[in-house]
Structure formats: structure tokens, C-alpha cells
Design an enzyme around this catalytic site. Sequence first.
Site, PDB file in Angstrom:
ATOM      1  N   ARG A  16       0.820  -1.215   0.000  1.00  0.00           N
ATOM      2  CA  ARG A  16       0.000   0.000   0.000  1.00  0.00           C
ATOM      3  C   ARG A  16       0.854   1.266   0.000  1.00  0.00           C
ATOM      4  O   ARG A  16       0.556   2.247   0.676  1.00  0.00           O
ATOM      5  CB  ARG A  16      -0.967   0.001   1.206  1.00  0.00           C
ATOM      6  CG  ARG A  16      -2.161  -0.928   1.018  1.00  0.00           C
ATOM      7  CD  ARG A  16      -3.110  -0.847   2.194  1.00  0.00           C
ATOM      8  NE  ARG A  16      -2.450  -1.305   3.416  1.00  0.00           N
ATOM      9  CZ  ARG A  16      -2.791  -0.934   4.628  1.00  0.00           C
ATOM     10  NH1 ARG A  16      -3.796  -0.108   4.806  1.00  0.00           N
ATOM     11  NH2 ARG A  16      -2.153  -1.398   5.676  1.00  0.00           N
ATOM     12  N   LEU A  18       1.232   3.468  -2.235  1.00  0.00           N
ATOM     13  CA  LEU A  18       0.553   4.651  -2.781  1.00  0.00           C
ATOM     14  C   LEU A  18      -0.307   5.306  -1.703  1.00  0.00           C
ATOM     15  O   LEU A  18      -0.296   6.525  -1.536  1.00  0.00           O
ATOM     16  CB  LEU A  18      -0.305   4.273  -3.992  1.00  0.00           C
ATOM     17  CG  LEU A  18      -0.971   5.465  -4.680  1.00  0.00           C
ATOM     18  CD1 LEU A  18       0.057   6.425  -5.242  1.00  0.00           C
ATOM     19  CD2 LEU A  18      -1.918   5.024  -5.797  1.00  0.00           C
ATOM     20  N   HIS A 649     -31.654  -0.269   8.164  1.00  0.00           N
ATOM     21  CA  HIS A 649     -31.001   1.008   7.858  1.00  0.00           C
ATOM     22  C   HIS A 649     -30.324   0.916   6.499  1.00  0.00           C
ATOM     23  O   HIS A 649     -29.699  -0.079   6.165  1.00  0.00           O
ATOM     24  CB  HIS A 649     -29.960   1.340   8.939  1.00  0.00           C
ATOM     25  CG  HIS A 649     -29.007   2.408   8.522  1.00  0.00           C
ATOM     26  ND1 HIS A 649     -29.386   3.734   8.404  1.00  0.00           N
ATOM     27  CD2 HIS A 649     -27.704   2.363   8.150  1.00  0.00           C
ATOM     28  CE1 HIS A 649     -28.353   4.442   7.988  1.00  0.00           C
ATOM     29  NE2 HIS A 649     -27.321   3.632   7.826  1.00  0.00           N
ATOM     30  N   HIS A 702     -20.987  12.968   7.844  1.00  0.00           N
ATOM     31  CA  HIS A 702     -19.719  13.047   7.118  1.00  0.00           C
ATOM     32  C   HIS A 702     -19.028  14.391   7.281  1.00  0.00           C
ATOM     33  O   HIS A 702     -17.996  14.633   6.686  1.00  0.00           O
ATOM     34  CB  HIS A 702     -19.932  12.764   5.628  1.00  0.00           C
ATOM     35  CG  HIS A 702     -19.988  11.290   5.339  1.00  0.00           C
ATOM     36  ND1 HIS A 702     -19.146  10.396   5.945  1.00  0.00           N
ATOM     37  CD2 HIS A 702     -20.776  10.561   4.525  1.00  0.00           C
ATOM     38  CE1 HIS A 702     -19.419   9.185   5.516  1.00  0.00           C
ATOM     39  NE2 HIS A 702     -20.412   9.247   4.663  1.00  0.00           N
TER      40      HIS A 702
HETATM   41  N1  GLN Z   1     -24.923   0.154  12.344  1.00  0.00           N
HETATM   42  C1  GLN Z   1     -23.865   0.630  11.522  1.00  0.00           C
HETATM   43  C2  GLN Z   1     -23.166   1.803  12.201  1.00  0.00           C
HETATM   44  O1  GLN Z   1     -23.807   2.559  12.844  1.00  0.00           O
HETATM   45  C3  GLN Z   1     -24.359   1.061  10.153  1.00  0.00           C
HETATM   46  C4  GLN Z   1     -23.241   1.511   9.248  1.00  0.00           C
HETATM   47  C5  GLN Z   1     -23.605   1.707   7.786  1.00  0.00           C
HETATM   48  O2  GLN Z   1     -24.724   1.953   7.429  1.00  0.00           O
HETATM   49  N2  GLN Z   1     -22.632   1.617   6.912  1.00  0.00           N
HETATM   50  O3  GLN Z   1     -21.990   1.973  12.097  1.00  0.00           O
HETATM   51 ZN    ZN Z   2     -25.427   3.954   7.041  1.00  0.00          ZN
END
Ligand code: GLN
Ligand code: ZN
Length: 765
Positions: A16, A18, A649, A702
Amino acid sequence: MIKTHILGYPRIGNNRELKKALEAFWKKDINLKTLEKIGKKIREKNWITQYKTGLSYVNVGDFSYYDQVLNITAMIGAIPKRFNIRENSMINITTLFKMARGCTSKGKPISACEMTKYFDTNYHYIVPELEIHNKFFISNHTIFNEVKDCQKLGLNPKVVLMGPITYLWLAKSYINKLNFLPSLINIYSKILKKLEKQNVEWVQIDEPVLVVELPKLWKDSFEIAYKKLSKTIKKLKIMIATYFGGLGKNIDLVLSLPIHNIHIDIIRTPKNDLELILNKFPTDKLLSIGIINGRNIWKSNLKDILNKATKINNIIKTRMWISSSCSLMHIPISLSKEKKINRTILNWLSFARQKLDEIVILSKLLTSYSVGENEIKYIQDNTKAIESRKLCNIVSSHSVKERIKQLTNNYLQRNHSYYTRKKIQQKQIKLPLFPTTTIGSFPQTNTIRLARRTLKLGKINIEAYEQIMRYQILFITAKQNFYDLDMFVHGEPERNDMVEYFGENLNGFVFTTNGWVQSYGSRCVKPPIIYGDIKRNKPITVRWIKYAQNNSFKPVKGMLTGPVTILQWSFERDDQPKETTCKQIALALRDEVKDLEQSGIKAIQIDEPALREGLPLKKKDYKYYLNWAISCFKIASSIVSDETQIHTHMCYSQFNDIIAYISEMDADVITIETARSNMALLKAFKAFEYKNEIGPGIYDIHTTNIPSVNYMIYLIKKAAKSISIDRIWINPDCGLKTRKWDEVDYSLKNMVKAAYKLRIYLNKN
Ligand code: GLN
Ligand code: ZN
């Protein structure tokens, strides 16, 4: 001799290098010169590896400091206005990084270009943004310099370029993208002419978009583009590379293009399509067969492949080339560092470096005069490995197979409909209006990482490690008390990764130490390998969730990764259909769900963030995939009684075209990411009249930004236009793993305050 080549080689370096160099450069620990030196070294090493293995050509142009699509953007000068690049100026690496990662100008942030998944892979490319003002010109000479470097070493380069039509297809623009075609062709012509001047013999133009169903205008564009391109060159020869699927309805189009060589993905081309292609294959063209799988990590069954290739060779005669099905950048580089994998399983694997050998051996076997002792030994060993995998008792489990056979529709149904369940659950769980919760993970702190590392190094024992994790759960519980959330989670401190964790606790998975694959820029992932039937020996999450529940006054949500996501983010088996593997995972999770329920857990979340990612490239195949994918979710979730609330989710994906299937999953609650898109995703749920509960994310996890109470109220009010308020949950977009505690403290406090305020407001009105 049959010619051999590959479509691309991994560019991250054996160790790795790079990734490390990029991150050091961004931190200003090394300068541009050093970064470029490291890049050059990786390229040269890759060329020499390809040459020494015996490939007829080595690839130039498959290297990139960030992304191969972005390389084209930089080469043709398609820079969005907001980056303030002077017209007609050359584009350097720094600008390239600005587009990929965003930057600031005079204190103001300039947002990065969007990033999205490259076809059905887990590789992300930087989405080109084409603007009316764009005048394409050759604005970067990297590719020509790399050709020079390669020729200096005395090697024969085949230049790899992303094709103009695929580039346009992947781009976004406020105007019809095909308007850019004439100027794009113009610039590609110039590039080809320059390569011709450099005495390059072959250019491989990647047009993977030829495996999707194309509208007529796009098909016509192919004809126009390649007619023009072929007219501008004399000696230079063009190969069009198609991959990730069969050509389907585009067969005639591809066969008619005025080019010299067509590469097809034999691994994914259906038998009938292949026959069609071979029957009609024009006598003036070469055919490159991608017969060594570039998407998987299994040794090829060389005897089988030899048979197949022989048949094709008998028809195509001297015009056949041999190759990987696609670029090898989607698999790890080499097995040489894998010391921990069980020897038997290791002998079944083949990474990029090993696939090169397979290609060369295959070509030798096809021209029997070049077969020597080495080749005979190689094929004997290969046959033995393939046989050992077929017969090995660690692959197959009788009980798992029996269970799959017994699956009926009864496994797919909850006892009653959502309406009935909702009433029962309300009595059981007693939640206020706008219940607040999180998606699962809380910050992965240095303490957690350190505990994991010291356990791995043997410096602490498992008891000590688990004690630390229990302490973390208590801490996370206290935090949730302090925020006053309505439904708690345990926080996932014991999970390094949401797929790896489950893989490690199930039979049938194996893990590499150095099996890194580029996901985007400097980010690499290490997918687990599924080698055998999947079975759960004992409960996985129950004691952690129970511990959290025993220490909370609020209901704690059990937290599981869904079957499709586990499958999607692993290297899959090639000896049984995908859906069979997925059903096995689903059954293992079903047992876990049952155990959680029996231990008193009232709500269980089954995450499926990768559900949409698994969609096939051709629309005609959507239904088949979605049917088994959704069934797997239901196998895992529908074992519970009406009292138990099932959550799911999903994040960072479009729902419009799959909303009917999401509804069929029949989760009591779905939490989705919507803060980023300002609730736009909810439109799909509204239009469909989605009936169950929804938690639209109101905190973009994010960013480091703390959303204010008012902003969150604004988002919820906006959501309330699409969903009736008795069905709205309040939560962040996704897990909080990557955030810092102080950010989480402020954001979740604000989030709960927003819910309080809305409840008071509604009481008054
Ligand atoms: N339960 C996971 C978290 O909270 C869901 C992460 C995801 O959707 N990538 O980290
Ligand atoms: Zn998520």
C-alpha cells in the site's frame, strides 16, 4: 504464439505504498517530487512484473494518483468553474486532488466533486461535471510521459484509456451530455494521434458501458465516435474493452465498430451470447477473451477454461488473445504475504499476481509446442487444488444444506401486518412522538483501537479486552442517558468492521492479512473471503446487547449487519449461486434474531446499506436479484413475534426504482440518510405511499459541522410533508463511528432538543 495481456493491474503497491505516500503528501510530510517518485516506482514495478511473467504487452495508463476517470478529466481539462483554474492552463496533481477532496479558496470552502461507485464494483470514481464553458484541450501530458518511461525500459506498452462514451455516461451535466460528444471526440483524436507518434502499437479503450442496456442515441454515438476516431489514425490499433457483463443487445453494434480488437468478459457473458458473437465474429478483427476472472480471488479451473478457450480458438483461429475478464485492480495484489490463512484454503486462492501466471500458462497450453515440464506441473497442481476444494469437508455442511432445502414461504412472513404490529409495539415499547435514536456505532476512539491492537499482539488477554469493551458500553449508555434519547444502542465498540465482525464469528469465512483493494483515493478495504457453507455456532451479539440492556432504563436496539450487505462486501464463492450463500447468511442471522428476542430485546436493527449496490447492471435482471435479496432480509427478520420491532437502515443510495421492494421488506422502521440530500430522498417514499415508520437522517455524519436545533426542526418539518408525523423517527444519517465525541455530544443534544420542541409545538397547536 497467442497474445496475452490484462486490462489493468492494482496500483496501490505491494505494501500500500501509494496510500501511505498520498496521505503523507496531504499531511505535508513529503513533497510532490517524493510522491511522484513513489508513483513512478510502483508503475515500473508493475510493468516489470507483467513483462517477466511473459505477457505480450504491459499496461500504461492504468495507474492513477486518485482515480482513472479523474485522470481523463484532468487530461482533457474539464475542470468545474468553482476551482478557479485559468482557461488553457495545464492541470497538475494538486488540481486533481482539489477536485477529488475539495479545498478552500480565500477562506471559503470549495466542495469536492461527487464520488460514486464504478458500475457494480466497490470502487468509487470521481464524477466528471461537464459545464457549458468547457473547451477540451490536452491539458496534462502524464500519459505520454508514462509511455516514454515504459519504452525507455525496452518494454512494449499498450495504452489504457477510459473511453469517450463511457466517460460521458459516467459524467453529470445540466445539459444533455451528448452535446459534448463532438468536442470530446476531437480531443480523443488528438490524444490518439500523439500516441501514434510515440510509436504505440495498441490502445485499449475501456467502454464498459457497452454491457448495459443503451438508449438508441447512445448506441448511435458509439458509431459516430469510433468512425471518427478510426479515421484519424493510421498505424495505431484500437481495442475496445468491455467488461462486467455480456454485450446483450449491443452485440451487433460492437461487432460493427471500425476497430481492430474487441475484448469481451467471458466470465459474465451468457452462453448464448457467446455463441452469437462467435458465429458472427468479423474476420478482420481480433478477439480478446477475458477468461480469467478479475473480480474474484479463486484459482481458475484451468482444465475447464482450456476447454472453453480451445473451442473459441478453433473458431477464431489465429485472431484470439487471452486476458483477464476486467482490470485486476478489484482484487488484492499477491498471496505472497498471506502466512496466516489455513494452508488448504490458501491453495485455492489466486490474487492479481497469480492470475498473471494463469493467463500465460493458458496461452502456452493452447499452443502445445510451448508446453514444458513446468507447465505440466502447473496444471497438475491446479487440478489438484480444484479437486481438493470440491471435495473438502470444510466447505460443505450437510446441516446447512438441509436447512436451505426446508425453506418455505413461512420463513418470509411476520405474524400480522404492520398496522396490527404497530399497536402491539406501542403498548410494549411506549415511545413518545418523534422517538429519537441513533444508527448504531459511536466514536471509535483511540482507547478502543488500542485495546484491539494489544489483544491482537497478545499483550492483553481476552478477559481484559472484554472488560474494556463492557466499560465502553457503560460509557456509551451514560452518554445516551445524558442526551435523553428514547431508544438506545450498545454502540458497537467490539466491532472493527460491520462485516468482518460477523464473518469472524461465523463458519465459512477466512481473512487475509494483506488483501487490500482500492476503494477510492487512498482508501483501501480488505474484504473477507467466503469459502464454505455459513453456519453460526453460538450467539454472536447477544451478550453485548444484553449487557447494554441490563444497564439501561430505555429499550436497547439489537444491532446486526444484514445478509445482503455481508455477502456484498465479501469475496463470494464461485461454486454456488450468490443467492444460496446469501440464504445461508440469512438463516444464521435468523437464529441470532431469535436469540436476541428471547433474551428480552424489544427492537432489532438489521442494516442493509449495500442492498442497492448489489443491483445488476442490466435492468432486466433487477427483479430476479431483488426478489432473492429481499427474501433473505425476511428470512433473517421475520422470525420475531409481533411485539418485537424490526428496524433496518440504508444509506447513500437512491431508492426511487426499488421502493416497492423496500416496502416489501416490511421492517417496522427504516432509518435512511437524508440530511445530505436535504430530504430529497423522501419523495420516493411519499410517491409510493410507503406505510411503515421512517427515520429520515437529520445529521450529516460526514462533516465536522454541528447541526443547529433550528436547522434540524426545519428538516423534520420538511420530512413531515412526506410522512405522517406518527411515523417519523429522529436520528442521524448513519453510524457515528468516524465522528469525535465532542461533535456527537453537541449534535445529539441538539437533535433531542429539536424533538422536544416539536412535541411542545404540536401540543399547543
Ligand atoms: N450500524 C452501523 C453503524 O452505525 C451502520 C453503518 C452503515 O450503514 N454503513 O456503524
Ligand atoms: Zn449507514
